[in-house]
Design a protein around this motif. Sequence first.
Motif, short mmCIF file in Angstrom:
data_model
loop_
_atom_site.label_atom_id
_atom_site.label_comp_id
_atom_site.label_asym_id
_atom_site.label_seq_id
_atom_site.Cartn_x
_atom_site.Cartn_y
_atom_site.Cartn_z
N GLU A 326 -107.21 -66.08 117.36
CA GLU A 326 -106.54 -67.24 116.79
C GLU A 326 -107.54 -68.32 116.39
N ILE A 327 -108.66 -68.38 117.10
CA ILE A 327 -109.69 -69.38 116.78
C ILE A 327 -110.70 -68.82 115.78
N GLN A 328 -111.11 -67.57 115.96
CA GLN A 328 -112.07 -66.97 115.04
C GLN A 328 -111.54 -66.99 113.60
N TYR A 329 -110.27 -66.68 113.45
CA TYR A 329 -109.65 -66.64 112.12
C TYR A 329 -108.61 -67.76 112.01
N PHE A 330 -109.04 -68.95 112.33
CA PHE A 330 -108.13 -70.09 112.40
C PHE A 330 -107.47 -70.34 111.05
N ASP A 331 -106.16 -70.49 111.08
CA ASP A 331 -105.40 -70.80 109.88
C ASP A 331 -105.17 -72.31 109.85
N TYR A 332 -105.80 -72.97 108.89
CA TYR A 332 -105.79 -74.43 108.86
C TYR A 332 -104.46 -75.02 108.40
N ASN A 333 -103.57 -74.19 107.90
CA ASN A 333 -102.31 -74.73 107.38
C ASN A 333 -101.06 -74.12 108.01
N THR A 334 -101.16 -72.90 108.52
CA THR A 334 -100.05 -72.31 109.29
C THR A 334 -100.65 -71.70 110.56
N PRO A 335 -101.11 -72.54 111.46
CA PRO A 335 -101.89 -72.06 112.60
C PRO A 335 -101.07 -71.32 113.65
N LYS A 336 -101.72 -70.37 114.29
CA LYS A 336 -101.21 -69.73 115.49
C LYS A 336 -102.14 -70.14 116.62
N MET A 337 -101.58 -70.68 117.67
CA MET A 337 -102.40 -71.23 118.74
C MET A 337 -102.63 -70.20 119.85
N SER A 338 -103.74 -70.34 120.53
CA SER A 338 -104.11 -69.44 121.62
C SER A 338 -103.44 -69.85 122.93
N GLU A 339 -103.32 -68.90 123.85
CA GLU A 339 -102.74 -69.16 125.16
C GLU A 339 -103.73 -69.83 126.12
N HIS A 340 -104.97 -69.97 125.73
CA HIS A 340 -106.00 -70.21 126.74
C HIS A 340 -106.68 -71.58 126.64
N LEU A 341 -105.87 -72.63 126.43
CA LEU A 341 -106.42 -73.98 126.50
C LEU A 341 -106.98 -74.29 127.88
#
Length: 615
Positions: A326-341
């Motif tokens: 989710e971070i490596q291929y971050f979508d700047y306009n329709t993001p999918k967030m990671s579980e691991h904050l």
Amino acid sequence: MKKLICTLALAVMVMSCKTTQEKTSATTINEVKVAIDLKNVTDDKVMVTITPPTFTTETATFHIPKIIPGTYSEDDYGKFIDNFKALDTNGNALAVSKTDDNTWQISNAKALAKVTYLVNDTYDVEGTHDIFSPAGTNIAANENFMLNTHGFVGYFQGKNEIPYTVTVSHPATLWGATSLVDNDPSNEVDVFHTPRYAELVDSPIMYSKPDYTTFNVDGMDILISVYSPNGTYTAKDITPEMETMMRAQKKFLGPVNSTKKYSVLLYLSDMKKPDAKGFGALEHTTSTTVVMPEMMPKAQLLEQLKDVVSHEFFHIVTPLSIHSKEIQYFDYNTPKMSEHLWMYEGVTEYFANLFQVNQGLITEDEFYNRMAEKIEASTRFNDKMPFTNMSKNILDKQYKDSYYNVYLKGALIAMCIDIQMRESSNGARGILSLMQALSNEYGNNKPFNDEDLFAKITALTYPEIGAFLNKYVAGDTPIPYNDYFAKVGVIKGSVKKPANPFLKGDMPYITVNPATKEIMIPPGMELNGFMKKIGLKNDDTLLAINGTAYNLDNIYELIMSSMDWKENDPITIKIKRNNKEQTLKGKVTLTMEDVEGLHFTDNSKAKIKEAWLKG
């Protein structure tokens, strides 16, 4: 013959030119070129010109980011873009439709030669948006440009993995501080190359009159650049403390980090003008942007920088070298967030505190107090909310207000993992060794699957760690902190802490006369020991302290400076009492208050405690 030869030569030349023209028209351009003009600023706006790659489709979609990594906030940077145009090679306008705040759809994309638009900045209109200042932008012609590049440069949909070349034209009096490499030796043009859009967004640039220092720490080149609008501070003023801190961080990290250059871009905000008001920092792989108030006293500024910059610096471990897809291929306009904050922010925040006690920058008691304060502050949030679920849905309204807890409970999660690893390994391993193992397993360019991380961590550590993650991070069970502190001989108890001379908890001992802006001691307020000892009374007006005049405009500076007062420091207070000015002289007396804290008491746990804090 000569004529024939000439004719043949001409024919060959024509054919050659034709062949070249045909070849050029068929050449596919697979690069985005960007020109940013900082010389010709009009109406506080900067012109940006984008030369696109080749399009074979009828339409092209251009985005300015809605969200960027590290903020976990939808900020809509496209709202700061004006006069967007798409042009063909002859300068004719192509049809453009704006589909949302951050997106433009361009027709006849095969003919697209360039895109132009104007960029407004965010600093001087804070209060009209929610963009965190270190992630914002500044345009002050011939003075300062904070180029958080996501606020100036967008990307074409489907083309964000191709190279970018950015050319910045700027006044010769300004210098661009960045970790990027400038490929143009001139004083008015900088040229930067990045392999893809994400690396460009990851590389801020601050233009201002040169004020910087450099030093090397174990093979890492460090740049400290400062913009202080009123000349209050220089890079040399903060460098000794920053160097001490970064040497300690590098020593703490050991082989975990291999970054070769790191830049700290410090913007000091003028609180008397429309300027940045969101203080803190934003991490990048090889740099951090920091915003602090220029009026902050030096000792307080250095203390804040130590905590804030150290946190951002530790992001070079995670998420920058250990992260999910989710971070490596971050979508700047329709993001999918990671579980691991809990890892990206929590482990980072924990390291920012642990390294200080590990390297002797703070005492063990100070470290315990910091952890106790995090426990207390985290109780304001839902302690049964699964952290992974909150993280995955952090942009949703239901979870958004819980974000700050990643710096509280997230750090405490990391602390408990650290303690458990020390116990399971008889002191030999802690969470730093886990991050080293994860970095070796993945690294900057190999992301993990979100759902696989807990199993991987368990395989690299101990069954107890897997059980902890599933029960307390993915599950809804509150963490029994006392049980984990007991493993290292630490228990809860009352501790003495100096109180602020002008605050009792969240309740101020002072107020402001709205008509005159003067600072007053309210009638009926019970005075603290400091006020009584120095001779202050109810209804007194505070005019100046130690020669510095105070009123509503700089009351924040008064509170911040008082936090650095020490017991028995000499102090002079100019007051107005019954409409007559007088001066009170004496020494600072700090009132001590009882707060809940932590103590080490069990000497049988001394070995594992030492491994935890000093190992």
